[in-house]
Design a protein around this motif. Structure first.
Motif, PDB file in Angstrom:
ATOM      1  N   LEU A 138       0.818  -1.211   0.000  1.00 18.64           N
ATOM      2  CA  LEU A 138       0.000   0.000   0.000  1.00 18.64           C
ATOM      3  C   LEU A 138       0.852   1.261   0.000  1.00 18.64           C
ATOM      4  N   ARG A 139       1.959   1.253   0.751  1.00 14.84           N
ATOM      5  CA  ARG A 139       2.831   2.427   0.788  1.00 14.84           C
ATOM      6  C   ARG A 139       3.436   2.700  -0.584  1.00 14.84           C
ATOM      7  N   ALA A 155       0.884   4.070  -2.916  1.00 12.96           N
ATOM      8  CA  ALA A 155       0.603   5.478  -2.638  1.00 12.96           C
ATOM      9  C   ALA A 155       1.685   6.375  -3.241  1.00 12.96           C
TER      10      ALA A 155
END
Length: 291
Positions: A263-264, A267
């Motif tokens: 997810l990081r 992003a």
């Protein structure tokens, strides 16, 4: 080469579809290179890519037949050295970092060129957002990935130089000939870095063919397509399409190399893509597909 392609493909295929095909070719070439790293090492694969692509273009164009002034050769050499070093550091990066992450980090170079060139509020926000994306991708990574991020930043800086020098070569009229000859000159400059495993490549035809294929997929095909696309699209639209590149690199990394972003990382990539979209109205010079 571009004009011939335009007369054949132009009426039937949209420039957006051609751009997407060039992007896929670009990062299929990068994925092909990653598969060779265990046997040859990133620097040797970069050398084979640059030398192979340069040789293919020079042979296709018969570039030795044209007249070259000292000025043309000087700018062509600077352009080719920048391109070769960009490819070298890109390969050093993707040996340590997922493909999509590396491509996203590299975009700091082209976005910075646009921001410095226009000095508009829009381009300033785009650069700030790109920096945020880079920090997300690099700042919280393991040490090996941080080294890869550093190499990506170096490649991005060289990409910025490549944009400036590439336009100088294009305006001189050498264009595709300048690309081919420049890559051969650049290949000579990175020989010290990549010479170590060249003997292995020449004793294993499959590895040698893989290195040349990486050059054709990543340099020859996308450049030819890119020239056709730039003939048919306004600059702002072309700049907007650049947002497809991190997406394409991430997709190829996922499907071919099994690199699943967390997810990081997702992003960070999205932040860079947003920066490219925000930057679309700037006077960013049309560039090819990068490393």
């Amino acid at each position: 080469m571009a004009s011939q392609a335009g007369s054949t493909w132009g009426p039937r295929i949209s420039p957006e579809a051609l751009f997407a095909a060039g992007a896929v070719s670009q990062y299929l070439g990068a994925a092909t290179a990653v598969e060779l790293f265990d046997d040859l090492g990133p620097a040797t694969v970069a050398l084979l890519r640059v030398a192979g692509a340069g040789a293919v273009l020079v042979l296709l164009r018969r570039s030795w037949r044209r007249s070259w002034s000292r000025t043309d050769l000087g700018w062509t050499a600077a352009f080719g050295i920048s391109l070769a070093l960009m490819n070298l550091f890109f390969y050093l990066a993707i040996a340590r970092l997922p493909l999509g992450n590396s491509v996203a980090i590299e975009f700091i170079g082209p976005i910075a060129v646009a921001a410095l060139g226009t000095r508009s509020v829009r381009s300033g926000w785009a650069l700030a957002l790109a920096v945020v994306g880079v920090v997300i991708l690099a700042g919280f990574s393991p040490p090996a990935a941080q080294v890869g991020a550093l190499f990506s930043l170096i490649a991005g800086t060289l990409w910025a130089g490549y944009i400036v020098l590439g336009h100088r070569v294009a305006r001189s009229g050498t264009a595709v000939d300048g690309l081919g000859v420049g890559m051969l000159i650049g290949a000579v400059m990175i020989v010290p870095a990549g010479i170590g495993d060249v003997s292995t490549a020449f004793t294993a035809p499959v590895l040698l063919a893989g290195g040349v294929a990486a050059g054709v997929l990543s340099n020859v095909i996308p450049y030819g397509i890119d020239q056709l696309v730039m003939q048919r699209l306004p600059r702002a639209r072309f700049a907007l399409l650049q947002a497809l590149l991190p997406v394409t690199a991430t997709f190829i990394g996922l499907v071919w190399l099994g690199q699943v972003p967390n997810l990081r990382e997702a992003a960070g990539i999205v932040a860079v893509i947003a920066a490219i979209v925000i930057n679309r109205e700037s006077e960013q010079p049309p560039v090819d597909l990068g490393p």
